[in-house]
Design a protein around this motif. Sequence first.
Motif, PDB file in Angstrom:
ATOM      1  N   PRO A   1     103.098  45.384  27.401  1.00  0.00           N
ATOM      2  CA  PRO A   1     102.744  46.548  26.112  1.00  0.00           C
ATOM      3  C   PRO A   1     102.364  47.645  26.692  1.00  0.00           C
ATOM      4  N   ALA A   2     101.734  47.705  27.987  1.00  0.00           N
ATOM      5  CA  ALA A   2     100.945  49.063  28.411  1.00  0.00           C
ATOM      6  C   ALA A   2     101.953  49.709  29.088  1.00  0.00           C
ATOM      7  N   PHE A   3     103.119  49.592  29.177  1.00  0.00           N
ATOM      8  CA  PHE A   3     104.450  50.428  29.837  1.00  0.00           C
ATOM      9  C   PHE A   3     104.712  51.479  28.867  1.00  0.00           C
ATOM     10  N   ASP A   4     104.700  53.019  29.539  1.00  0.00           N
ATOM     11  CA  ASP A   4     105.031  54.033  28.720  1.00  0.00           C
ATOM     12  C   ASP A   4     106.147  54.499  29.403  1.00  0.00           C
ATOM     13  N   PRO A   5     107.676  54.459  28.687  1.00  0.00           N
ATOM     14  CA  PRO A   5     108.788  54.830  29.209  1.00  0.00           C
ATOM     15  C   PRO A   5     108.843  56.315  29.623  1.00  0.00           C
ATOM     16  N   ALA A   6     108.035  57.244  28.788  1.00  0.00           N
ATOM     17  CA  ALA A   6     108.201  58.723  28.946  1.00  0.00           C
ATOM     18  C   ALA A   6     107.146  58.992  30.200  1.00  0.00           C
ATOM     19  N   ARG A   7     106.201  58.393  30.438  1.00  0.00           N
ATOM     20  CA  ARG A   7     105.273  58.598  31.514  1.00  0.00           C
ATOM     21  C   ARG A   7     106.156  58.012  32.854  1.00  0.00           C
ATOM     22  N   PHE A   8     106.808  56.999  32.800  1.00  0.00           N
ATOM     23  CA  PHE A   8     107.509  56.305  33.768  1.00  0.00           C
ATOM     24  C   PHE A   8     108.584  57.367  34.224  1.00  0.00           C
ATOM     25  N   GLU A   9     109.345  58.016  33.074  1.00  0.00           N
ATOM     26  CA  GLU A   9     110.462  59.144  33.370  1.00  0.00           C
ATOM     27  C   GLU A   9     109.722  60.459  34.221  1.00  0.00           C
TER      28      GLU A   9
END
Length: 84
Positions: free
Chosen positions: A70-78
């Motif tokens: 739930p803490a995963f941020d796809p935009a930040r990852f990209e």
Amino acid sequence: MSAAHISARLLTALEQDSGARLRWRVMERLGICPISLRALLLTRRAAVRCACHLALSRAAVQPEAAGANPAFDPARFEALRARR
């Protein structure tokens, strides 16, 4: 013995009985009153089967949530991946 001491011993005993806790959670989820006839007929084996079916049903309804962070941020990852 004091009431607090008796309560503490009772809670400790309940915490250590995982089968009883599972049975209680199944009854709670299914809306079965713990002192009803239905509760008396619910064996530990039946409670385990019910718990398994409840878990399978929950996983089928929310397949994308299984293993998701739930803490995963796809935009930040990209954005971080693009900086490489």
